[in-house]
Scaffold this motif. Structure first.
Motif, short mmCIF file in Angstrom:
data_model
loop_
_atom_site.label_atom_id
_atom_site.label_comp_id
_atom_site.label_asym_id
_atom_site.label_seq_id
_atom_site.Cartn_x
_atom_site.Cartn_y
_atom_site.Cartn_z
N ARG A 40 -4.22 -75.27 16.64
CA ARG A 40 -3.34 -76.43 16.53
C ARG A 40 -2.93 -76.87 17.93
NH1 ARG A 40 1.21 -74.08 13.09
NH2 ARG A 40 0.49 -72.26 14.19
N ILE A 41 -3.00 -78.17 18.19
CA ILE A 41 -2.66 -78.69 19.52
C ILE A 41 -1.42 -79.57 19.40
CG2 ILE A 41 -3.42 -80.13 21.44
CD1 ILE A 41 -6.23 -79.28 20.89
N TYR A 42 -0.44 -79.29 20.28
CA TYR A 42 0.79 -80.05 20.36
C TYR A 42 0.89 -80.66 21.75
CZ TYR A 42 2.22 -77.58 16.13
OH TYR A 42 2.29 -77.08 14.86
N THR A 79 0.73 -84.77 30.00
CA THR A 79 -0.44 -83.91 30.21
C THR A 79 -0.16 -82.46 29.85
OG1 THR A 79 0.21 -83.53 32.50
CG2 THR A 79 -1.29 -85.36 32.08
N ARG A 80 1.00 -82.17 29.29
CA ARG A 80 1.35 -80.80 28.91
C ARG A 80 1.01 -80.57 27.44
NH1 ARG A 80 5.82 -77.15 31.17
NH2 ARG A 80 4.57 -77.89 32.88
N TYR A 81 0.22 -79.53 27.18
CA TYR A 81 -0.24 -79.21 25.84
C TYR A 81 0.16 -77.80 25.46
CZ TYR A 81 -3.10 -83.35 26.38
OH TYR A 81 -3.52 -84.63 26.59
N LEU A 82 0.36 -77.59 24.18
CA LEU A 82 0.64 -76.28 23.61
C LEU A 82 -0.42 -76.01 22.57
CD1 LEU A 82 2.59 -73.83 23.19
CD2 LEU A 82 3.71 -75.21 21.46
N ARG A 101 -10.88 -77.69 26.81
CA ARG A 101 -11.46 -78.88 27.43
C ARG A 101 -10.76 -80.13 26.93
NH1 ARG A 101 -17.80 -77.50 26.59
NH2 ARG A 101 -17.96 -75.94 28.23
N ALA A 102 -10.28 -80.92 27.87
CA ALA A 102 -9.69 -82.23 27.57
C ALA A 102 -10.58 -83.27 28.24
CB ALA A 102 -8.27 -82.30 28.09
N PRO A 110 -5.45 -67.45 28.91
CA PRO A 110 -5.50 -66.13 28.26
C PRO A 110 -5.05 -66.29 26.80
CG PRO A 110 -3.58 -66.28 29.67
CD PRO A 110 -4.37 -67.54 29.88
N VAL A 111 -5.68 -65.56 25.92
CA VAL A 111 -5.37 -65.69 24.49
C VAL A 111 -4.01 -65.06 24.21
CG1 VAL A 111 -6.08 -65.07 22.16
CG2 VAL A 111 -7.80 -65.73 23.85
N GLU A 112 -3.07 -65.89 23.77
CA GLU A 112 -1.72 -65.49 23.42
C GLU A 112 -1.29 -66.28 22.19
OE1 GLU A 112 0.52 -66.50 26.86
OE2 GLU A 112 -0.26 -64.83 28.05
N GLU A 113 -0.09 -65.98 21.68
CA GLU A 113 0.42 -66.70 20.52
C GLU A 113 0.68 -68.17 20.86
OE1 GLU A 113 1.84 -63.78 21.42
OE2 GLU A 113 1.22 -62.47 19.78
N ARG A 114 1.22 -68.41 22.06
CA ARG A 114 1.54 -69.77 22.50
C ARG A 114 0.92 -69.98 23.87
NH1 ARG A 114 6.03 -71.92 19.81
NH2 ARG A 114 6.64 -73.11 21.63
N MET A 115 -0.12 -70.79 23.92
CA MET A 115 -0.81 -71.05 25.19
C MET A 115 -0.44 -72.45 25.67
SD MET A 115 -4.53 -69.46 24.31
CE MET A 115 -4.70 -70.18 22.70
N ARG A 116 0.08 -72.52 26.89
CA ARG A 116 0.45 -73.81 27.48
C ARG A 116 -0.54 -74.17 28.57
NH1 ARG A 116 5.62 -71.59 26.49
NH2 ARG A 116 6.79 -72.91 25.07
N ALA A 117 -0.92 -75.45 28.60
CA ALA A 117 -1.86 -75.92 29.61
C ALA A 117 -1.48 -77.33 30.04
CB ALA A 117 -3.27 -75.94 29.04
N ASP A 118 -1.62 -77.58 31.33
CA ASP A 118 -1.46 -78.93 31.87
C ASP A 118 -2.85 -79.46 32.17
OD1 ASP A 118 1.31 -79.11 31.80
OD2 ASP A 118 1.49 -77.98 33.66
N ALA A 119 -3.24 -80.52 31.48
CA ALA A 119 -4.58 -81.08 31.65
C ALA A 119 -4.53 -82.58 31.42
CB ALA A 119 -5.56 -80.42 30.68
N LEU A 120 -5.06 -83.30 32.37
CA LEU A 120 -5.19 -84.75 32.22
C LEU A 120 -6.50 -85.04 31.52
CD1 LEU A 120 -4.21 -87.62 32.88
CD2 LEU A 120 -5.49 -87.45 35.02
N TYR A 121 -6.43 -85.81 30.44
CA TYR A 121 -7.65 -86.13 29.69
C TYR A 121 -8.48 -87.09 30.52
CZ TYR A 121 -10.88 -87.16 25.97
OH TYR A 121 -12.02 -87.27 25.23
#
Length: 124
Positions: A40-42, A79-82, A101-102, A110-121
């Motif tokens: 799921r992506i937020y 650009t912040r995704y969860l 990939r955006a 790293p695989v965790e319960e809640r992974m946060r990433a900053d990525a510009l599409y």
């Protein structure tokens, strides 16, 4: 005549029960696949994370990849995704990594319960 009608009715009832059982198995398999093989992506909108959708996890060369679609990129506020994978996936691949990939932008997480990433599409 009544016996023939009862026999045909019993046969039809068995076919209906078999069809319902087959439908139940197909729906259970689809629900399992949707639950355990997607992420799921937020997206952060400045106040809270908003749900964008689900992305299927793909396994390529012993690594898992989540490709965010163009629609999700257009619907993003920032650009912040969860990313939230299933608990079963996290338990099985705890010390592994996931490629997010955006568009053309790639981030290793790293695989965790809640992974946060900053990525510009970036459009491909």
């Amino acid at each position: 005549m009544i016996e023939q009608w009862m026999e045909s009715w019993d046969n039809g009832l068995l076919w209906a029960v078999a069809a319902l059982l087959l439908l139940l198995v197909i729906l259970a398999g689809a629900q399992y696949d949707l639950t355990y093989h997607t992420v799921r992506i937020y997206n952060w909108d400045g106040k809270r994370y908003r749900f964008l959708g689900r992305v299927r996890l793909r396994k390529k060369n012993d690594m898992y990849v989540a490709n965010m679609g163009e629609r999700m990129g257009e619907a993003s506020f920032t650009t912040r995704y969860l990313l939230l994978p299933s608990r079963k996936f996290v338990k099985r691949h705890r010390y592994g990594s996931l490629l997010f990939r955006a568009g053309k932008t790639e981030r290793w997480l790293p695989v965790e319960e809640r992974m946060r990433a900053d990525a510009l599409y970036v459009y491909p």
